[in-house]
Structure formats: structure tokens, C-alpha cells
Design an enzyme around this catalytic site. Structure first.
Site, PDB file in Angstrom:
ATOM      1  N   SER A  22     -53.038  -3.609  12.271  1.00 27.32           N
ATOM      2  CA  SER A  22     -52.691  -3.285  10.880  1.00 27.32           C
ATOM      3  C   SER A  22     -53.589  -2.168  10.343  1.00 27.32           C
ATOM      4  O   SER A  22     -53.114  -1.234   9.691  1.00 27.32           O
ATOM      5  CB  SER A  22     -52.873  -4.517   9.992  1.00 27.32           C
ATOM      6  OG  SER A  22     -51.933  -5.497  10.318  1.00 27.32           O
ATOM      7  N   ARG A  26     -52.783   2.073   9.307  1.00 25.62           N
ATOM      8  CA  ARG A  26     -53.083   2.594   7.964  1.00 25.62           C
ATOM      9  C   ARG A  26     -54.057   3.762   8.024  1.00 25.62           C
ATOM     10  O   ARG A  26     -53.862   4.780   7.344  1.00 25.62           O
ATOM     11  CB  ARG A  26     -53.637   1.468   7.090  1.00 25.62           C
ATOM     12  CG  ARG A  26     -52.539   0.463   6.693  1.00 25.62           C
ATOM     13  CD  ARG A  26     -53.137  -0.862   6.315  1.00 25.62           C
ATOM     14  NE  ARG A  26     -52.189  -1.770   5.711  1.00 25.62           N
ATOM     15  CZ  ARG A  26     -51.350  -2.568   6.382  1.00 25.62           C
ATOM     16  NH1 ARG A  26     -51.321  -2.526   7.708  1.00 25.62           N
ATOM     17  NH2 ARG A  26     -50.547  -3.379   5.737  1.00 25.62           N
ATOM     18  N   ASP A 313     -48.297 -14.152  11.567  1.00 22.75           N
ATOM     19  CA  ASP A 313     -48.333 -13.634  12.938  1.00 22.75           C
ATOM     20  C   ASP A 313     -48.912 -14.646  13.928  1.00 22.75           C
ATOM     21  O   ASP A 313     -48.735 -14.503  15.145  1.00 22.75           O
ATOM     22  CB  ASP A 313     -49.170 -12.344  13.005  1.00 22.75           C
ATOM     23  CG  ASP A 313     -48.465 -11.184  12.314  1.00 22.75           C
ATOM     24  OD1 ASP A 313     -47.231 -11.243  12.112  1.00 22.75           O
ATOM     25  OD2 ASP A 313     -49.158 -10.203  11.960  1.00 22.75           O
ATOM     26  N   LYS A 340     -38.748 -11.197  12.661  1.00 17.68           N
ATOM     27  CA  LYS A 340     -39.860 -10.488  13.312  1.00 17.68           C
ATOM     28  C   LYS A 340     -39.327  -9.829  14.590  1.00 17.68           C
ATOM     29  O   LYS A 340     -38.123  -9.677  14.757  1.00 17.68           O
ATOM     30  CB  LYS A 340     -41.002 -11.473  13.588  1.00 17.68           C
ATOM     31  CG  LYS A 340     -41.693 -11.966  12.312  1.00 17.68           C
ATOM     32  CD  LYS A 340     -42.472 -10.856  11.626  1.00 17.68           C
ATOM     33  CE  LYS A 340     -43.150 -11.321  10.362  1.00 17.68           C
ATOM     34  NZ  LYS A 340     -43.726 -10.181   9.618  1.00 17.68           N
TER      35      LYS A 340
HETATM   36  C1  S3P Z   1     -48.271  -6.328   8.797  1.00 18.65           C
HETATM   37  C2  S3P Z   1     -47.703  -7.209   7.925  1.00 18.65           C
HETATM   38  C3  S3P Z   1     -46.925  -8.372   8.346  1.00 18.65           C
HETATM   39  C4  S3P Z   1     -47.183  -8.718   9.803  1.00 18.65           C
HETATM   40  C5  S3P Z   1     -47.138  -7.521  10.699  1.00 18.65           C
HETATM   41  C6  S3P Z   1     -48.174  -6.497  10.267  1.00 18.65           C
HETATM   42  C7  S3P Z   1     -49.024  -5.188   8.270  1.00 18.65           C
HETATM   43  O1  S3P Z   1     -45.546  -8.075   8.192  1.00 18.65           O
HETATM   44  O2  S3P Z   1     -46.257  -9.692  10.245  1.00 18.65           O
HETATM   45  O3  S3P Z   1     -47.418  -7.904  12.045  1.00 18.65           O
HETATM   46  O4  S3P Z   1     -49.778  -4.543   9.013  1.00 18.65           O
HETATM   47  O5  S3P Z   1     -48.882  -4.914   7.079  1.00 18.65           O
HETATM   48  P1  S3P Z   1     -44.812  -8.143   6.750  1.00 18.65           P
HETATM   49  O6  S3P Z   1     -45.463  -7.173   5.886  1.00 18.65           O
HETATM   50  O7  S3P Z   1     -43.387  -7.810   7.036  1.00 18.65           O
HETATM   51  O8  S3P Z   1     -44.990  -9.558   6.297  1.00 18.65           O
END
Ligand code: S3P
Length: 426
Positions: A22, A26, A313, A340
Site C-alpha cells: 500500500s 502511494r 486482507d 477482491k
Molecule cells: C488497499 C486498500 C484495501 C486493500 C487493498 C489495498 C490500499 O482495498 O484490500 O489490498 O492500499 O489502499 P479497498 O480500499 O478496496 O478496501
């Protein structure tokens, strides 16, 4: 690829894991629209984060990769170039949803798509907000990739998120960087806040009041040096393996412990897991620490309401732990799992049953009785990285050798997963 897994007698040692997925996405996206160079250490090795880099390159952003260090030549808010063809987000929902926030503000049209799994993932959740800001987006059947994004001069909005989603929040905040004035997003529950932290690190003005996040448009973003913590969601598989296999004692170093992600550790501790966090530190506003975990008898529990969003997750591997626990595990309010990388309610229950484990599929979750034993089985990742890794963990305590078909899926978030697991198991 087919991976064989034998039962383990212990999971022990000390490991460091690849950078957080994540946070890597970003950092790369913000670096691309910042001024000057950004150097990111411990960038995720996962295919998803490399899909983001490929898209940025296609938008004219200089990107150099030296092992796990990535150097990005920021183009500024107005410096992206029209790509020559379709942008390929691969398997990555984060790439397509978050990058769309930036694409919506460009003075050109882009098309972005990905693999078969991504082609089935819902995009209406980002299309609505970006349309309100002034972008025009077309999608297959009005909701699936490929997306065709006609960028525009965006208007700021106050957006109330209909779903708990950090990706959608990020998409709107990224779009808000290009709009004159303040753009805000109000969340139904607080989701992971890496975007807010990262934007502030790059110099944006970000205000957080409870569940409302506001960015001021047209900030001066400056390239910088960053270090990505190890990925807690990848660590979850090793935590689970050590908890399950008797005699295990494992240290995972430098893991991201952002409080909006670390519900996993509290939940496991509440189940009776012996977990200790040491050497707490902060990297670029993100909390980091070492996690020490030992084999533990687990009580079981329930995941519902806000907790479901915080653990989303980790639910596949928690389901595996649930079956081995004293009282089992019930998961509710998790319909989101069905959209997912795979329908994770179905793929988890399917693999559990292959191992002789009883599990009930609910419309919004699953119910797994406790005190169950895992039988060796032929398992399937169904092309989903977290399913491959969750069932590798289950196979460590099965009665004989198991096989995971489609094991290569692990590389979406963790290319070295099988070698790392093999190196720890004895
Ligand atoms: C993520 C947010 C989650 C997560 C994904 C990564 C992120 O999804 O399940 O693996 O990096 O913002 P959602 O924002 O759809 O809940």
C-alpha cells in the site's frame, strides 16, 4: 506453477520482508507528480507495485529500479505526458483506482485496464466521485475496466464515501490535489491512512478531523528520500505459520505497524497469540517495529463491523487459524471479500473443504468451526496471491504433502514467498 508443501516441525528464525504494498504504490504515485527526485528504499518487490511503476513510465515519468531501491524523477503536477497506448495495471486494483484520481486531472485521454481478474472488479465507486469533479469516464458495462478517462480541470468536492475503501479515498484525494480549493472525503469507517501520511511527507496540506480528510489543491510537493516498512499483510502469513506450528519462534523485523493496519496484532493477541512488538520507530511518519511470535493455542473469535474493514486482507489466513482454534471463527459484514482478486469467501471455503475442514459460506462472510485438523490436499490459488499464501500456511500442519496449484500468484505481493517459507520451515 505447482508448489509442494510438506508439514513443518517448526517455523523459526529472523526475517525481513519486502516493503509494504500500500505504501509503495502511494510513494511512487505522489513522487511522480512532485517536483524533483524521490528515492524510495525497500520498495515492494510485488508485481502490483511494479505495475504502478510501468504505468508511471508510460506517462513520461523517469523511473529507475536498482533492486529494492526506486528512483523517480518527479514531473510536477502538470508534467505527465499522454501515454502511447493502453496503461496496464496488471492484477492491481490499487493501481487502477488510485492512479485514476491523477489521470482524471490530465489534459489528455487515457485508457487503463489489467488482467482478467481486474476486468471483473467494480470501478463505479471511483467513477462517481471523479465525474462529480468534472472528469468523464467510460467503462465496460458502465463499471468494469478498461476505463477510458477523459481528463478535465477538476472542481473540488466534499465526498461522502459510500464504501469503506482506502483506494477510493486515495483516488479522490489525489484528484483533489489538482483542483483549486479544498477537497474532502468523509469515510464510513476509518481506513488505512497511508495516503494522508505520505501526502503530508511530500509537503501537501492535509487536515484530518475524525473521519473527514481534507486536502488543499495545487500544493507544492517536493521529492524526498523515503523508506518503506516491511508489509504487515505479508507478515500475517508468517505470523500465522508460527502460531500454528508447535515449537515455532519467529522474529519479523522492521514491520509497518500503522495503527490503521495493526488491528491484526490486537485481534491475534485477543485470540491468545503470544506476540510481542519491540524496537518501535517511525519512518516517514509510519510506525515500524519488530514482531516476535511464538506458537500459541488460539481461542477463536468473531470478525464483524468495523473490524472486518480493518482486517480485510488478512481474512483468508485468519480463516485458516480459525479452523485450528478452540472455538472457531465467524466472519460477517465482509461482502467486500467477494470483489477482491477472487471471491475470497468462495475460494477460502473451497480450499478449506479440500483439506477436510468444515466451513459454511455466508452471503457476507463465513463460519468455520474450531478444533479441526487439516488433511493434505490439492489446493488452488485461483490466481489470487493471498489465497496461495494462506493455504501454504494450512499445508504446514496438514497430515502429509499438499500441492498448491497456481502458486506463482504469490508474486503479486511477494515474489520470494516460497523461498522465504522454505528457509524457515524445519
Ligand atoms: C488497499 C486498500 C484495501 C486493500 C487493498 C489495498 C490500499 O482495498 O484490500 O489490498 O492500499 O489502499 P479497498 O480500499 O478496496 O478496501
Amino acid at each position: 506453477m505447482l508448489q509442494r508443501i510438506s508439514p513443518a516441525s517448526a517455523i523459526s528464525g529472523r526475517i525481513a520482508l519486502p516493503g509494504d504494498k500500500s505504501i509503495s504504490h502511494r510513494y511512487a504515485m505522489i513522487a511522480a507528480i512532485a517536483e524533483g527526485e524521490t528515492r524510495i528504499r525497500n520498495y515492494s518487490t510485488g508485481a502490483d507495485c511494479h505495475s504502478t511503476l510501468a504505468c508511471l513510465r508510460a506517462l513520461g515519468v523517469p523511473v529507475e529500479v536498482h533492486g529494492t531501491e526506486v528512483v523517480i524523477g518527479g514531473r510536477g503536477l502538470d508534467g505527465l505526458r499522454p501515454p502511447a497506448g493502453l496503461l496496464d495495471a496488471g492484477n492491481s486494483g490499487s493501481t487502477i483506482r488510485m492512479l485514476s484520481g491523477i489521470l482524471a486531472a490530465q489534459p489528455f485521454r487515457t485508457r487503463i485496464a489489467g488482467d482478467e481478474s481486474l476486468a471483473r472488479r467494480p470501478m463505479r465507486r471511483i467513477m462517481q466521485s471523479l465525474a462529480e469533479m468534472g472528469a468523464r469516464i467510460a467503462a465496460r458495462e458502465e463499471q468494469f475496466p478498461p476505463l477510458e478517462i477523459e481528463g478535465a480541470r477538476l472542481r473540488p468536492i466534499d465526498y461522502v464515501l459510500p464504501v469503506a475503501s482506502a483506494q477510493v479515498k486515495t483516488c479522490v484525494l489525489f484528484a483533489g490535489l489538482f483542483a483549486e480549493g479544498a477537497t474532502s472525503v468523509t469515510e464510513p469507517v476509518r481506513s488505512r491512512d497511508h495516503t494522508e501520511i505520505a501526502l503530508a511527507e511530500f509537503g501537501a496540506e492535509v487536515r484530518v478531523e475524525r473521519r473527514k480528510i481534507t486536502v488543499t489543491g495545487r500544493p507544492k510537493l517536493s521529492g524526498r528520500e523515503l523508506e518503506v516498512p516491511s508489509d504487515l499483510s505479508s507478515a500475517a502469513f508468517f505470523l500465522a505459520a508460527a502460531l500454528l506450528v508447535p515449537g515455532s519462534r519467529l522474529t519479523i523485523a522492521g514491520v509497518g505497524l500503522n495503527p490503521t493496519r495493526a488491528a491484526l496484532l490486537d485481534f491475534l493477541s485477543g485470540m491468545g497469540a503470544h506476540i510481542r512488538v519491540t524496537d518501535l520507530d517511525s519512518h516517514n511518519g509510519e510506525l515500524v517495529g519488530d514482531i516476535l511470535v511464538e506458537h500459541s493455542a488460539l481461542r477463536g473469535g468473531e470478525i464483524s463491523g468495523e473490524l472486518t474493514a480493518a482486517l480485510i486482507d488478512e481474512i483468508p489466513v485468519l480463516a485458516v487459524l480459525g479452523a485450528a482454534s478452540e472455538q472457531g471463527l465467524t466472519v460477517r459484514d465482509a461482502a467486500e471479500l467477494r470483489v477482491k482478486e477472487t471471491d475470497r469467501i468462495r475460494t477460502v471455503v473451497d480450499n478449506l473443504r479440500r483439506m477436510g475442514v468444515a466451513a459454511e459460506e455466508l452471503p457476507d462472510g463465513m463460519a468455520i468451526p474450531g478444533r479441526q485438523k487439516f488433511r493434505a490436499a490439492e489446493l488452488d490459488s485461483f490466481g489470487d496471491h493471498r489465497i496461495a499464501m494462506a493455504f501454504a500456511v494450512a499445508a504446514l500442519v496438514a497430515g502429509g504433502e499438499s500441492v498448491v496449484h497456481g502458486a506463482e500468484a504469490a508474486s503479486v505481493s511477494f515474489p520470494g514467498f516460497w523461498e522465504t517459507l522454505g528457509g524457515l520451515a524445519s
